[in-house]
Design an enzyme around this catalytic site. Structure first.
Site, PDB file in Angstrom:
ATOM      1  N   PHE A 101       0.921  -1.139   0.065  1.00 42.10           N
ATOM      2  CA  PHE A 101      -0.096   0.128   0.147  1.00 42.10           C
ATOM      3  C   PHE A 101       0.770   1.219   0.162  1.00 42.10           C
ATOM      4  O   PHE A 101       0.973   1.856  -0.998  1.00 42.10           O
ATOM      5  CB  PHE A 101      -0.995  -0.232   1.024  1.00 42.10           C
ATOM      6  CG  PHE A 101      -1.604   1.253   1.507  1.00 42.10           C
ATOM      7  CD1 PHE A 101      -2.007   2.086   0.398  1.00 42.10           C
ATOM      8  CD2 PHE A 101      -1.823   1.942   2.738  1.00 42.10           C
ATOM      9  CE1 PHE A 101      -2.941   3.215   0.885  1.00 42.10           C
ATOM     10  CE2 PHE A 101      -2.625   2.817   3.227  1.00 42.10           C
ATOM     11  CZ  PHE A 101      -3.051   3.592   1.884  1.00 42.10           C
ATOM     12  N   ASN A 122       8.204  -9.580  -2.046  1.00 42.86           N
ATOM     13  CA  ASN A 122       8.177 -10.984  -1.954  1.00 42.86           C
ATOM     14  C   ASN A 122       6.777 -11.531  -2.379  1.00 42.86           C
ATOM     15  O   ASN A 122       6.392 -12.794  -2.557  1.00 42.86           O
ATOM     16  CB  ASN A 122       8.731 -11.654  -0.954  1.00 42.86           C
ATOM     17  CG  ASN A 122       8.080 -11.405   0.347  1.00 42.86           C
ATOM     18  OD1 ASN A 122       7.078 -10.743   0.333  1.00 42.86           O
ATOM     19  ND2 ASN A 122       8.251 -11.948   1.483  1.00 42.86           N
ATOM     20  N   TYR A 165       4.498  -7.204  16.700  1.00 44.11           N
ATOM     21  CA  TYR A 165       4.493  -6.337  15.767  1.00 44.11           C
ATOM     22  C   TYR A 165       5.175  -5.033  16.180  1.00 44.11           C
ATOM     23  O   TYR A 165       6.170  -4.339  15.745  1.00 44.11           O
ATOM     24  CB  TYR A 165       3.149  -6.126  15.059  1.00 44.11           C
ATOM     25  CG  TYR A 165       3.495  -4.920  14.214  1.00 44.11           C
ATOM     26  CD1 TYR A 165       3.924  -5.080  12.737  1.00 44.11           C
ATOM     27  CD2 TYR A 165       2.561  -3.884  14.202  1.00 44.11           C
ATOM     28  CE1 TYR A 165       4.005  -3.916  11.987  1.00 44.11           C
ATOM     29  CE2 TYR A 165       2.855  -2.600  13.320  1.00 44.11           C
ATOM     30  CZ  TYR A 165       3.668  -2.825  12.208  1.00 44.11           C
ATOM     31  OH  TYR A 165       3.660  -1.893  11.145  1.00 44.11           O
ATOM     32  N   LYS A 176       8.981  -3.204  15.133  1.00 41.39           N
ATOM     33  CA  LYS A 176       8.925  -1.952  14.475  1.00 41.39           C
ATOM     34  C   LYS A 176      10.129  -1.162  15.318  1.00 41.39           C
ATOM     35  O   LYS A 176      10.739  -0.305  14.806  1.00 41.39           O
ATOM     36  CB  LYS A 176       7.804  -1.367  14.377  1.00 41.39           C
ATOM     37  CG  LYS A 176       6.665  -2.026  13.390  1.00 41.39           C
ATOM     38  CD  LYS A 176       7.438  -2.259  12.011  1.00 41.39           C
ATOM     39  CE  LYS A 176       7.454  -1.205  11.014  1.00 41.39           C
ATOM     40  NZ  LYS A 176       8.030  -1.401   9.779  1.00 41.39           N
ATOM     41  N   ILE A 227     -11.840   1.004   7.530  1.00 44.19           N
ATOM     42  CA  ILE A 227     -12.570   1.694   6.676  1.00 44.19           C
ATOM     43  C   ILE A 227     -13.082   0.999   5.334  1.00 44.19           C
ATOM     44  O   ILE A 227     -14.266   1.254   5.062  1.00 44.19           O
ATOM     45  CB  ILE A 227     -11.667   2.993   6.124  1.00 44.19           C
ATOM     46  CG1 ILE A 227     -11.478   3.864   7.401  1.00 44.19           C
ATOM     47  CG2 ILE A 227     -12.499   3.999   5.253  1.00 44.19           C
ATOM     48  CD1 ILE A 227     -10.301   5.075   7.237  1.00 44.19           C
ATOM     49  N   ILE A 252     -18.477  -3.129  14.339  1.00 43.87           N
ATOM     50  CA  ILE A 252     -17.428  -2.679  15.279  1.00 43.87           C
ATOM     51  C   ILE A 252     -17.008  -3.628  16.207  1.00 43.87           C
ATOM     52  O   ILE A 252     -17.633  -4.423  17.023  1.00 43.87           O
ATOM     53  CB  ILE A 252     -17.974  -1.540  15.919  1.00 43.87           C
ATOM     54  CG1 ILE A 252     -18.296  -0.476  15.113  1.00 43.87           C
ATOM     55  CG2 ILE A 252     -17.004  -0.945  17.037  1.00 43.87           C
ATOM     56  CD1 ILE A 252     -19.055   0.817  15.589  1.00 43.87           C
TER      57      ILE A 252
END
Length: 328
Positions: free
Chosen positions: A11, A32, A154, A158, A195, A210
């Protein structure tokens, strides 16, 4: 310039590669094509970038490969002036199920890029980091001095990547910039994002779902603003060695976000609620004063404006994009 975008079929990476190709640069993308989300989007990104480059004096090359391949990474980095390191195993929930994969890609892969860059004549490495490094807020909005106590594997991966980038800048003199993105959205975004799911359900007469009570908040950042700040770093050294937030300054709770989408497309629908997802942050909100001071960064869209633009794009691309959303 010669630009390498790792993860450049995804993205954010795909939007960056397209922008650089349209400017006439020589762009190489390493990806990849991991099926974390359907490669249909990645294939679209590659085609769009090829078309963008064909209209200029620049070039575009796609390399199907992995940042964990140190020889391949070193070869590609050595031929580039600036590296945009976007390659990563994304997904907070995915990392909870399999913490070793994000560590392998987001930490070991980042070290491959940094090692290759310090052994070459790289002018700058721009690293994609994440607001997930902050974890539970002690105060909001998050500034860069806020404690970093991530609550997912994750987020840990990072944080490790951006700290390695900082050390390589301080110890080896390699110019690096780490950008902590806050929930980036917009055309061609991952189909499993809130979204896109809200829009798809409303267009099909189904109520938005939700997770949790909807009180959790997010700082949503429009993709064009992310592209703009990255483009500036192609020539601007004011942020070398720094870590900084890239957000919108304007956060919204998930229930209100669902209502914004619903009211735009199907105001007769009622919202639905289900169990909260594990390891999701309760709140994110960016203080962007550092990026503003160093780079003059200013977001151009609030969430309502950005959602309307995304809906327009979604409806124009519904034939190929919606099946990806529905299966995510």
């Amino acid at each position: 310039m010669k630009i390498l975008v790792t993860g450049g079929a995804g993205f954010i990476g795909g939007n960056l590669a397209e922008a650089f190709a349209r400017e006439g640069h020589d762009v190489t993308v390493l990806d990849n094509l991991d099926p974390y989300y359907d490669t249909g989007i990645k294939e679209q990104n590659i085609e769009i970038c090829e078309d963008a480059a064909a209209a200029t004096d620049g070039s575009y090359e796609f390399v199907d490969g992995d940042v964990r391949d140190d020889d391949l990474t070193a070869d590609l980095v050595g031929n580039a002036d600036v590296i945009y390191h976007q390659a990563a195993q994304a997904g907070v929930r995915t990392s909870v199920d399999n913490p070793r994969k994000p560590n392998s890609i987001n930490v070991d892969g980042t070290l491959n890029v940094l090692d290759a860059a310090r052994d070459s004549e790289t002018e700058r490495v721009v690293l994609a980091s994440s607001s997930s490094v902050y974890g539970k807020p002690e105060y909001l909005p998050y500034d860069e001095e806020h404690p970093t106590t991530p609550v997912s594997p994750y987020g840990v991966s990072k944080l490790a990547g951006e700290q390695y980038a900082r050390v390589y800048s301080e110890v080896y003199g390699l110019p690096t910039v780490s950008l902590r993105y806050f929930t980036v959205y917009g055309p061609r975004m991952r189909p499993n994002m809130a979204i896109s799911n809200f829009v798809s359900r409303c267009l099909n007469g189904e109520p938005p779902v939700i997770y949790g009570d909807g009180a959790q908040t997010r700082d949503f950042t429009y993709i064009d603003d992310v592209v703009d700040v990255n483009e500036q770093l192609l020539h601007d050294d004011a942020a070398d060695g720094e870590i900084m937030n890239v957000g919108s300054t304007d956060n919204i709770d998930i229930q209100t976000l669902a209502e914004v989408v619903r009211d735009e497309l199907a105001p007769e629908l009622e919202l639905e609620y289900t169990e909260a997802r594990e390891a999701d942050a309760e709140h994110t909100h960016a203080d962007i004063s550092k990026a503003n001071a160093l780079l003059g960064y200013e977001p151009t869209r609030d969430i309502r404006e950005g959602v309307r633009e995304f809906i327009d794009w979604y409806e124009a691309n519904r034939e190929w994009y919606e099946p990806l959303v529905r299966q995510s």
